[in-house]
Design a protein around this motif. Sequence first.
Motif, mmCIF file in Angstrom:
data_model
loop_
_atom_site.group_PDB
_atom_site.id
_atom_site.type_symbol
_atom_site.label_atom_id
_atom_site.label_comp_id
_atom_site.label_asym_id
_atom_site.label_seq_id
_atom_site.Cartn_x
_atom_site.Cartn_y
_atom_site.Cartn_z
ATOM 1 N N ALA A 166 9.825 5.264 4.084
ATOM 2 C CA ALA A 166 10.515 6.017 3.668
ATOM 3 C C ALA A 166 10.967 7.027 4.504
ATOM 4 O O ALA A 166 11.721 7.632 4.841
ATOM 5 C CB ALA A 166 10.091 6.800 2.356
ATOM 6 N N VAL A 167 9.608 7.383 5.350
ATOM 7 C CA VAL A 167 10.007 8.377 6.525
ATOM 8 C C VAL A 167 10.750 7.710 7.611
ATOM 9 O O VAL A 167 11.645 8.421 8.223
ATOM 10 C CB VAL A 167 8.457 8.807 7.016
ATOM 11 C CG1 VAL A 167 8.562 9.385 8.297
ATOM 12 C CG2 VAL A 167 7.788 9.582 6.004
ATOM 13 N N ALA A 168 10.625 6.584 7.816
ATOM 14 C CA ALA A 168 11.475 5.823 8.815
ATOM 15 C C ALA A 168 13.044 5.754 8.350
ATOM 16 O O ALA A 168 13.823 6.026 9.298
ATOM 17 C CB ALA A 168 10.985 4.399 9.058
ATOM 18 N N GLN A 169 13.135 5.351 7.300
ATOM 19 C CA GLN A 169 14.743 5.646 6.804
ATOM 20 C C GLN A 169 15.147 6.871 7.035
ATOM 21 O O GLN A 169 16.404 7.074 7.306
ATOM 22 C CB GLN A 169 14.636 4.883 5.160
ATOM 23 C CG GLN A 169 14.350 3.502 5.329
ATOM 24 C CD GLN A 169 14.214 2.988 3.497
ATOM 25 O OE1 GLN A 169 14.243 3.926 2.888
ATOM 26 N NE2 GLN A 169 14.341 1.597 3.656
ATOM 27 N N LEU A 170 14.348 7.881 6.553
ATOM 28 C CA LEU A 170 14.773 9.343 6.686
ATOM 29 C C LEU A 170 15.077 9.606 7.930
ATOM 30 O O LEU A 170 16.177 10.173 8.134
ATOM 31 C CB LEU A 170 13.809 10.092 5.971
ATOM 32 C CG LEU A 170 14.198 11.674 5.862
ATOM 33 C CD1 LEU A 170 15.402 12.078 5.214
ATOM 34 C CD2 LEU A 170 13.130 12.464 5.585
ATOM 35 N N ALA A 181 0.837 -1.032 0.038
ATOM 36 C CA ALA A 181 0.030 0.005 -0.054
ATOM 37 C C ALA A 181 0.927 1.203 0.081
ATOM 38 O O ALA A 181 2.067 1.243 0.514
ATOM 39 C CB ALA A 181 -0.795 0.081 1.220
ATOM 40 N N LEU A 182 0.558 2.273 -0.466
ATOM 41 C CA LEU A 182 1.117 3.587 -0.518
ATOM 42 C C LEU A 182 1.646 4.030 0.654
ATOM 43 O O LEU A 182 2.788 4.532 0.826
ATOM 44 C CB LEU A 182 0.395 4.565 -1.383
ATOM 45 C CG LEU A 182 1.003 6.028 -1.635
ATOM 46 C CD1 LEU A 182 2.387 5.917 -2.421
ATOM 47 C CD2 LEU A 182 -0.041 6.919 -2.084
ATOM 48 N N LEU A 183 0.717 3.918 1.653
ATOM 49 C CA LEU A 183 1.064 4.405 3.064
ATOM 50 C C LEU A 183 2.272 3.459 3.468
ATOM 51 O O LEU A 183 2.932 4.009 4.297
ATOM 52 C CB LEU A 183 -0.270 4.295 3.952
ATOM 53 C CG LEU A 183 -1.396 5.487 3.951
ATOM 54 C CD1 LEU A 183 -2.527 5.138 4.692
ATOM 55 C CD2 LEU A 183 -0.827 6.775 3.713
#
Length: 72
Positions: free
Chosen positions: A22-26, A14-16
């Motif tokens: 991606a947010v966690a990796q950032l 899912a997109l979420l």
Amino acid sequence: MPLASALSQPRPLALLDVLARAVAQLRQARAQHRAYVALMAEFDRMTDADWFDLGLSRHNARDLARHTVYGR
């Protein structure tokens, strides 16, 4: 479509889920960078005598910080 082939196909993310990863990796990358910068600042505050006592050289500070924070 038979059940076996339906089970072997990966389910689309899912997109979420993709955005959350991606947010966690950032966040992880930013935390690592902050740790690297803090370690380099601490290295800058060390005197040559401190480096000598540790048996290290100031010339290896970047490599040491990179290895310590990023494991590379």
